[in-house]
Structure formats: C-alpha cells, structure tokens
Scaffold this active site. Structure first.
Site, PDB file in Angstrom:
ATOM      1  N   LYS A 127      38.545  38.751   4.302  1.00 36.63           N
ATOM      2  CA  LYS A 127      38.308  37.328   4.607  1.00 36.63           C
ATOM      3  C   LYS A 127      39.144  36.416   3.701  1.00 36.63           C
ATOM      4  CE  LYS A 127      33.607  37.784   6.499  1.00 36.63           C
ATOM      5  NZ  LYS A 127      33.273  39.202   6.220  1.00 36.63           N
ATOM      6  N   PHE A 128      40.451  36.594   3.741  1.00 39.73           N
ATOM      7  CA  PHE A 128      41.345  35.746   2.959  1.00 39.73           C
ATOM      8  C   PHE A 128      41.114  34.284   3.320  1.00 39.73           C
ATOM      9  CE2 PHE A 128      43.705  39.789   2.966  1.00 39.73           C
ATOM     10  CZ  PHE A 128      43.999  39.911   1.612  1.00 39.73           C
TER      11      PHE A 128
END
Length: 298
Positions: A127-128
């Site tokens: 989940k950058f």
C-alpha cells in the site's frame, strides 16, 4: 467516522441531481454497462496489457481458482508453512512483509520457490502512499527489496499519479504489476465515490503497469468494472457475512464474485485461523470458483 461523514456530505452536496424521470431513464440505459456479460478468465488474459495480469488470468483458468490467501501471520516460518499448505489451491499469496519477525534474501528465495512449484503469484500488500521519488527507493531498496521477489504490489493514489510513475520506473523493467486501491473493505473508508472514479481513470492511463484494482463493489462503479484486461481483487471475504471489532466487513464469495463483479477473493482469517488451513483453502477455492461459473452463466 466524523471525517468520513463530512466528506460524504460534501460529495453529495456537490453532485448534480437529475429529475426523477430522467434519472430513471438514465439508469435504464446505464444498467447494461455494470451488468455486461462476464468474459472467461482465459479470454481476458488475451486482453491484459500488463504481463502479470495476463499471468494471473492464465493461472486462474489453469488451476480453476480465484482464491488469494492473505498470509497475515507473525513469523516468516508461519508464512512459508502457509504457502505450502494453501499453495495448491490459490492463484495469489498476499503478504505483509513488515509484520514478519525477520526477513532476508533466503526467505524471499524460498517463497519464490514455493510459488513456482505450486503455480501462484506473490502479492506484497505494501500500500505505497508517498511521492514518486520516495516510492522508488521503498520499492527497489531498503531491507525488503520488494520488487525483487513480489510479482504484485499495490498503491494508494492519494499522492497523485506520480506514485504510479515512480513504481513503474522500478517494476515495469522487472515485469511486475501494480494494483491501485480503489475501494477498501473497512467501515468508514474514504476510498469511494469521486476518489474511486479518479483511480479508475488513472488505471486507464497506465495499463502497461497497472494490472487492476483492490475494490469492493466494481459492479456499482459509474462505468462498471471497466476494462476486462484489468483484475479486481476484493478483501474481507468469508463464507458467512459479518465483521470484526476493528471495522472490517466481510462478504461471501457468491456476493463478491457474482453480485459485485470482482474477480479474486482475498481470504485471511477464514484460512489462517482454521484448524486445517489446507482444507479451508480448498473450501474457499471451491466456493469462489462456483461463484465465478455461476456468473458466467448469468
């Protein structure tokens, strides 16, 4: 919840409403887009522009599974054991590498070997959510070197499309794919409405690297699930609907694949907390595949 309510109120107040008769007519015209005939996974593989999306569709058709198992366990050894147990039944194993007790290249190599042996893809659920320059270093380097061993990663679009450019700079040359977080399965999520629409639009501009979405109800999107070459993966799946004390909301495989138009069910606790994770994975595999076959016949 207060922030979520305020955002929803703002969106509602700034939407243009059609008169009732016109809205009904518009709904009658728009309905087929959201409920158009589902294409088989093997056919969609030929429409995918990202190599990992094509790979995933091929695996799903070959193994007759649309199950991803979330390896939300505390240790690397538990994760590897789960990969062995669930491997025959899954198309994807999802990891959170930063919750494991240890990590090194030998663990990554072992996980890759298991994935190759059982024919599944590795999805690091990172989940950058930072600017492009930062995610380049986070994806390529650090102690995890995610791009070296994970076929799939994912990202929020909150920083803007530069995050896709940064991740693509690292991942595309390595033949990787990225899922954009369009919706989430937690109560009160702000990933909905106009934000989801913006994510869908960004994916269209980057189909060489963006392979699809983390989504909850793509059938309800303005244009439906969108390009058949993109994959929708949905978390929060159990055999019975419900939720937990921290806001997670569960849906059944039949609801997620059939009514909501997703492609891959992501199951965590339903498998990892089971007395026999292999048997539980087999059960979810059958439920997910039955839902897919029913949706093809609908």
């Amino acid at each position: 919840d207060t922030v979520a309510s305020n955002v929803r109120a703002f969106i509602a107040e700034n939407q243009t409403q059609l008169p009732a008769a016109a809205a009904a007519a518009a709904g009658a015209v728009a309905a087929p887009a959201a409920t158009s005939k589902r294409l088989p996974y093997e056919q969609r593989a030929g429409l995918a522009k990202n190599s990992v999306a094509k790979q995933c569709f091929d695996i799903m058709a070959r193994k007759r599974t649309n199950l991803a198992v979330a390896a939300d366990v505390a240790t690397a050894d538990e994760m590897l054991a789960l990969a062995e147990q669930a491997g025959p039944h899954i198309c994807v194993l999802k990891t959170h590498v930063d919750i494991f007790d240890r990590w090194d290249d030998s663990i990554a190599t072992k996980l890759q070997e298991i994935a190759s042996r059982y024919d599944f893809l590795i999805f690091e659920d990172r989940k950058f959510a930072d600017i492009g320059n930062t995610v380049v270093s986070q994806y390529a380097g650090g102690i995890y070197k995610i791009a070296d061993w994970s076929h799939i990663t994912n990202a929020h679009l909150v920083p803007g499309p530069g995050i896709i450019d940064g991740l693509k700079q690292v991942g595309l040359p390595k033949g990787r794919g990225c899922l954009l977080l369009a919706e989430m399965s937690s109560k009160g999520t702000l990933a909905n409405g106009s934000y989801t629409e913006a994510v869908a639009e960004a994916a269209k501009q980057h189909e060489d690297f963006v392979m699809g979405f983390i989504s909850v109800n793509p059938a309800a999107w303005k244009d439906g699930p969108g390009s058949p070459g993109l994959i929708h993966m949905t978390p929060g799946v159990q055999l019975a609907e419900g939720g937990d004390a921290l806001g997670q909301q569960y849906n059944t495989p039949a609801n997620v694949i059939g009514a909501r138009g997703s492609d891959v069910i992501i199951v965590g606790r339903g498998v990892i907390k089971a007395a026999d994770p292999a048997a539980a994975a087999a059960e979810y595999k059958e439920a997910g595949w039955a839902a897919y076959e029913a949706s093809l016949a609908a």
